[in-house]
Write a protein that holds these residues in place. Structure first.
Motif, PDB file in Angstrom:
ATOM      1  N   ASP A  15      42.497  45.210  51.089  1.00  0.00           N
ATOM      2  CA  ASP A  15      43.574  44.268  50.802  1.00  0.00           C
ATOM      3  C   ASP A  15      44.911  44.795  51.313  1.00  0.00           C
ATOM      4  O   ASP A  15      45.701  44.040  51.884  1.00  0.00           O
ATOM      5  CB  ASP A  15      43.629  43.987  49.302  1.00  0.00           C
ATOM      6  CG  ASP A  15      44.480  42.781  48.961  1.00  0.00           C
ATOM      7  OD1 ASP A  15      44.391  41.775  49.698  1.00  0.00           O
ATOM      8  OD2 ASP A  15      45.203  42.831  47.956  1.00  0.00           O
ATOM      9  N   PHE A  32      47.376  34.156  52.797  1.00  0.00           N
ATOM     10  CA  PHE A  32      46.610  33.497  51.735  1.00  0.00           C
ATOM     11  C   PHE A  32      45.365  34.287  51.366  1.00  0.00           C
ATOM     12  O   PHE A  32      45.013  34.390  50.188  1.00  0.00           O
ATOM     13  CB  PHE A  32      46.245  32.068  52.141  1.00  0.00           C
ATOM     14  CG  PHE A  32      47.425  31.145  52.189  1.00  0.00           C
ATOM     15  CD1 PHE A  32      48.140  30.845  51.042  1.00  0.00           C
ATOM     16  CD2 PHE A  32      47.841  30.600  53.395  1.00  0.00           C
ATOM     17  CE1 PHE A  32      49.233  30.006  51.078  1.00  0.00           C
ATOM     18  CE2 PHE A  32      48.941  29.765  53.449  1.00  0.00           C
ATOM     19  CZ  PHE A  32      49.644  29.463  52.285  1.00  0.00           C
ATOM     20  N   LEU A  33      44.706  34.871  52.360  1.00  0.00           N
ATOM     21  CA  LEU A  33      43.543  35.714  52.090  1.00  0.00           C
ATOM     22  C   LEU A  33      43.942  36.930  51.245  1.00  0.00           C
ATOM     23  O   LEU A  33      43.253  37.295  50.297  1.00  0.00           O
ATOM     24  CB  LEU A  33      42.896  36.161  53.404  1.00  0.00           C
ATOM     25  CG  LEU A  33      41.665  37.046  53.279  1.00  0.00           C
ATOM     26  CD1 LEU A  33      40.548  36.304  52.551  1.00  0.00           C
ATOM     27  CD2 LEU A  33      41.208  37.492  54.651  1.00  0.00           C
ATOM     28  N   ILE A  35      46.494  37.131  49.207  1.00  0.00           N
ATOM     29  CA  ILE A  35      46.826  36.668  47.855  1.00  0.00           C
ATOM     30  C   ILE A  35      45.562  36.424  47.038  1.00  0.00           C
ATOM     31  O   ILE A  35      45.452  36.865  45.886  1.00  0.00           O
ATOM     32  CB  ILE A  35      47.704  35.395  47.917  1.00  0.00           C
ATOM     33  CG1 ILE A  35      49.085  35.742  48.455  1.00  0.00           C
ATOM     34  CG2 ILE A  35      47.814  34.740  46.545  1.00  0.00           C
ATOM     35  CD1 ILE A  35      49.939  34.536  48.803  1.00  0.00           C
ATOM     36  N   LEU A  36      44.593  35.747  47.639  1.00  0.00           N
ATOM     37  CA  LEU A  36      43.346  35.477  46.927  1.00  0.00           C
ATOM     38  C   LEU A  36      42.601  36.762  46.571  1.00  0.00           C
ATOM     39  O   LEU A  36      42.116  36.922  45.446  1.00  0.00           O
ATOM     40  CB  LEU A  36      42.450  34.561  47.764  1.00  0.00           C
ATOM     41  CG  LEU A  36      42.904  33.115  47.876  1.00  0.00           C
ATOM     42  CD1 LEU A  36      42.025  32.361  48.864  1.00  0.00           C
ATOM     43  CD2 LEU A  36      42.872  32.447  46.524  1.00  0.00           C
ATOM     44  N   LEU A  37      42.523  37.671  47.517  1.00  0.00           N
ATOM     45  CA  LEU A  37      41.850  38.942  47.265  1.00  0.00           C
ATOM     46  C   LEU A  37      42.585  39.751  46.194  1.00  0.00           C
ATOM     47  O   LEU A  37      41.961  40.374  45.330  1.00  0.00           O
ATOM     48  CB  LEU A  37      41.714  39.747  48.556  1.00  0.00           C
ATOM     49  CG  LEU A  37      40.854  40.995  48.520  1.00  0.00           C
ATOM     50  CD1 LEU A  37      39.447  40.672  48.047  1.00  0.00           C
ATOM     51  CD2 LEU A  37      40.806  41.636  49.896  1.00  0.00           C
ATOM     52  N   SER A  38      43.902  39.697  46.213  1.00  0.00           N
ATOM     53  CA  SER A  38      44.699  40.410  45.206  1.00  0.00           C
ATOM     54  C   SER A  38      44.440  39.860  43.805  1.00  0.00           C
ATOM     55  O   SER A  38      44.285  40.635  42.850  1.00  0.00           O
ATOM     56  CB  SER A  38      46.184  40.310  45.531  1.00  0.00           C
ATOM     57  OG  SER A  38      46.473  40.918  46.754  1.00  0.00           O
ATOM     58  N   PHE A  39      44.406  38.537  43.663  1.00  0.00           N
ATOM     59  CA  PHE A  39      44.111  37.945  42.361  1.00  0.00           C
ATOM     60  C   PHE A  39      42.712  38.324  41.889  1.00  0.00           C
ATOM     61  O   PHE A  39      42.503  38.619  40.713  1.00  0.00           O
ATOM     62  CB  PHE A  39      44.254  36.420  42.400  1.00  0.00           C
ATOM     63  CG  PHE A  39      45.674  35.945  42.281  1.00  0.00           C
ATOM     64  CD1 PHE A  39      46.491  36.372  41.244  1.00  0.00           C
ATOM     65  CD2 PHE A  39      46.187  35.071  43.209  1.00  0.00           C
ATOM     66  CE1 PHE A  39      47.792  35.941  41.136  1.00  0.00           C
ATOM     67  CE2 PHE A  39      47.495  34.629  43.109  1.00  0.00           C
ATOM     68  CZ  PHE A  39      48.298  35.057  42.078  1.00  0.00           C
ATOM     69  N   PHE A  40      41.758  38.310  42.812  1.00  0.00           N
ATOM     70  CA  PHE A  40      40.380  38.680  42.474  1.00  0.00           C
ATOM     71  C   PHE A  40      40.312  40.131  41.998  1.00  0.00           C
ATOM     72  O   PHE A  40      39.683  40.433  40.985  1.00  0.00           O
ATOM     73  CB  PHE A  40      39.482  38.461  43.693  1.00  0.00           C
ATOM     74  CG  PHE A  40      38.068  38.901  43.491  1.00  0.00           C
ATOM     75  CD1 PHE A  40      37.230  38.230  42.614  1.00  0.00           C
ATOM     76  CD2 PHE A  40      37.564  39.992  44.181  1.00  0.00           C
ATOM     77  CE1 PHE A  40      35.918  38.637  42.430  1.00  0.00           C
ATOM     78  CE2 PHE A  40      36.265  40.405  44.004  1.00  0.00           C
ATOM     79  CZ  PHE A  40      35.438  39.729  43.119  1.00  0.00           C
ATOM     80  N   LYS A  43      42.045  40.376  38.542  1.00  0.00           N
ATOM     81  CA  LYS A  43      41.297  39.742  37.459  1.00  0.00           C
ATOM     82  C   LYS A  43      40.043  40.532  37.089  1.00  0.00           C
ATOM     83  O   LYS A  43      39.780  40.770  35.914  1.00  0.00           O
ATOM     84  CB  LYS A  43      40.916  38.320  37.867  1.00  0.00           C
ATOM     85  CG  LYS A  43      40.242  37.513  36.766  1.00  0.00           C
ATOM     86  CD  LYS A  43      40.004  36.073  37.177  1.00  0.00           C
ATOM     87  CE  LYS A  43      38.791  35.834  37.988  1.00  0.00           C
ATOM     88  NZ  LYS A  43      37.495  36.012  37.520  1.00  0.00           N
TER      89      LYS A  43
END
Length: 87
Positions: A15, A32-33, A35-40, A43
């Motif tokens: 990331d 965007f990738l 951001i999505l990977l960071s949230f994953f 979480k």
């Protein structure tokens, strides 16, 4: 076989590398990738990556609360002031 923490560390490293690439190339879909990977990672991987840190932080907070409650009780009952007057 790779352990759980190793998997999350590799994902976190990937990331960070993707973030650097996104900053260097200024390609919006990579942002965007990232951001999505960071949230994953936050979480699902936060508890695995920072387990020891969270336990130490929780223990320090419990000690702090114990001292704070003792101080409140001392102030409420006035025991500290009574002992000072006796001296």
């Amino acid at each position: 076989m790779m352990n759980e923490k190793g998997k999350w560390l590799i994902l976190l490293f990937a990331d960070v590398l993707l973030f650097i690439v996104a900053m260097a190339t200024n390609v919006t879909p990579i942002y965007f990738l990232v951001i999505l990977l960071s949230f994953f990672i936050y979480k699902d991987g936060n508890a695995v990556l920072f387990k020891e840190y969270d336990e130490r932080k929780k223990q320090k907070y419990e000690e702090y609360r114990l001292v704070q409650d003792a101080a409140k009780e001392t102030l409420r009952t006035g025991k500290l002031l009574k002992k000072k007057r006796e001296l």
